[in-house]
Design a protein around this motif. Structure first.
Motif, PDB file in Angstrom:
ATOM      1  N   PHE A  64      50.978 -48.463   4.874  1.00  0.00           N
ATOM      2  CA  PHE A  64      51.125 -47.775   6.151  1.00  0.00           C
ATOM      3  C   PHE A  64      50.254 -48.420   7.222  1.00  0.00           C
TER       4      PHE A  64
ATOM      5  N   GLU B 120      52.028 -51.490   8.384  1.00  0.00           N
ATOM      6  CA  GLU B 120      53.168 -51.126   9.226  1.00  0.00           C
ATOM      7  C   GLU B 120      52.727 -50.522  10.550  1.00  0.00           C
TER       8      GLU B 120
ATOM      9  N   ASP C  61      51.757 -47.587  11.005  1.00  0.00           N
ATOM     10  CA  ASP C  61      52.284 -46.228  11.109  1.00  0.00           C
ATOM     11  C   ASP C  61      51.093 -45.272  11.019  1.00  0.00           C
TER      12      ASP C  61
ATOM     13  N   MET D 252      50.432 -42.267  11.986  1.00  0.00           N
ATOM     14  CA  MET D 252      50.601 -40.886  11.522  1.00  0.00           C
ATOM     15  C   MET D 252      50.504 -40.824   9.993  1.00  0.00           C
ATOM     16  N   TYR D 253      51.155 -41.772   9.321  1.00  0.00           N
ATOM     17  CA  TYR D 253      51.115 -41.744   7.859  1.00  0.00           C
ATOM     18  C   TYR D 253      49.819 -42.297   7.295  1.00  0.00           C
TER      19      TYR D 253
END
Lengths: 280, 127
Positions: B98, B101, B103, B105-106
């Motif tokens: 994550f 990436e 990302d 939030m994750y």
């Protein structure tokens, strides 16, 4: 009983538990506990610790295959693990403080519920991504999975908060009783969140290991985990589950399921009776 | 930076889970054989629960100390600890994926899950 006799009985019992667990779809862990505590006179706390170790072994083993197929929804798994791990920690703390008789009764109720639930006709849902709830979209939970023919099925989901709460309960039962809580997870994902069946079963399996380590740390520190019980049990359960999977491909699963559901119901009643009478 | 795609991640995670379980089981089996060879006639009784109050680090230290002495039971225990490490490792790998990436939030969600498990170390025993 000598260690050799104990190990052999344990191995055979765990093999049977893995076999029945795989045929009934309930998992081996939930059958190990009555086997150890009612039939072999092992204290319920040790039975719970052993079952949890067996759950981690079987779920990681089968999750490895599913993850590679690309059906598991890893964001959904990670998101719901917040609920299951928190629940598991709470459950394990309750478990270390609760008397055996109460644990046995709660276990009996859970087992009854799981057996009945395994007989219920399950409805497969497909929520299209554009029908997904707003929260599901914000959390990037919509995804797709490949079919055997190579097409991609796109899906969304609903009622995220409802499913999240149910997962908290599933985690708590897992931490309290050392089981995988498959039945509760299926309700959370299939019935409440409307996740397609293929995705929910694989994602639930994927989550079991992480949920289980949250409570296993507490079990380890409290001395629930006895190597001499765990060793024959893990190996027996894994081999039994493999044998069960082979039989499932050949036999009529519906008749088998009904037969084993009644067998498990009998185990549950036995467990509650012994718990109330204080025999455990 | 190359964006790790989900298929790569899934292959890596699948392998971690598979080899982790096999390694753990082999170690446990080895310990089991050793125990059966050395103490198969010992009497065992697990009918009453003896509660312990060790913290995780004492448990691990104890196991490692006895493994170095060639104690079969400790070797089984090591196998069980390796089994617990398998999902933990996959959790950390998901976090890394994550992060790669971006990302965020994750990344936060993964950190919360790791946080809850870490918390359970200190909640498990009475201080």
């Amino acid at each position: 009983m000598t260690l050799l006799t104990f190990t052999l009985i344990m191995f055979l019992g765990a093999f049977a538990a893995g076999f029945i667990g795989s045929l009934s779809g309930l998992g081996g862990g939930i059958i190990i506990i009555p086997l150890l505590s009612v039939f072999l006179g092992v204290d319920m706390h040790y039975a719970i610790g052993t079952a949890l170790v067996a759950v981690i072994a079987t779920s990681s083993g089968s999750a490895s295959a599913y993850v590679k197929e690309g059906i598991t929804n890893m964001r959904l798994g990670m998101f719901l693990e917040m609920a299951t791990t928190a629940g598991a920690v709470a459950g394990a703390i309750i478990s270390t403080n609760a008397p055996t008789s109460i644990l046995a009764v709660i276990f009996g109720i859970t087992l009854t519920f799981s057996a009945i639930n395994s007989l219920r006709k399950k409805e497969d849902h497909l929520v299209l991504p554009n029908e997904s709830s707003k929260l599901a979209t914000q959390l990037k939970l919509n995804s797709n999975y490949p079919t055997p023919t190579g097409e991609k099925v796109h899906y969304g989901m609903k009622n995220i908060l409802g499913g999240f709460s149910m997962m908290g309960l599933a985690g708590m039962m897992s931490g309290l009783l050392g089981i995988g809580s498959g039945a509760f997870k299926v309700i959370a994902m299939d019935t409440i969140m409307k996740v397609p069946f293929k995705v929910s079963t694989t994602t639930s399996n994927f989550m079991m290991g992480v949920t289980a380590i949250a409570s296993s740390v507490i079990y380890l520190q409290k001395g629930y985990i006895k190597p001499s019980i765990c060793m024959p049990v893990i190996i027996g359960v894994l081999l039994g589950a493999m044998a069960g999977a082979k039989v499932l491909m050949k036999a009529n699963p519906k008749k088998l399921k009904t037969f084993f559901a009644f067998l498990i119901l009998a185990l549950a009643i036995n467990m509650m009776y012994n718990g109330i009478m204080g025999n455990l | 930076m190359k964006k790790i795609n989900d298929i790569d991640l899934q292959t890596i995670l699948g392998n971690v889970l598979r080899y982790g379980v096999w390694t753990a089981l082999s170690v446990a089996l080895l310990g089991g054989v050793l125990v059966l060879f050395t103490q198969s006639n010992n009497t065992v009784d697990f009918s009453s629960f003896i509660e312990q109050d060790h913290n995780l680090f004492q448990v691990i230290e104890n196991v490692l100390m006895n493994v170095s002495k060639g104690n079969g039971e400790a070797i089984i225990f090591l196998g069980i600890l390796l089994l617990f490490l398998t999902p933990a490792l996959r959790l950390v790998l998901s976090l890394v994926a994550f992060i790669l990436e971006k990302d965020w939030m994750y990344v936060i969600i993964s950190l919360i899950v790791i946080g809850i498990i870490t918390l359970s170390v200190s909640l498990g025993f009475s201080h």
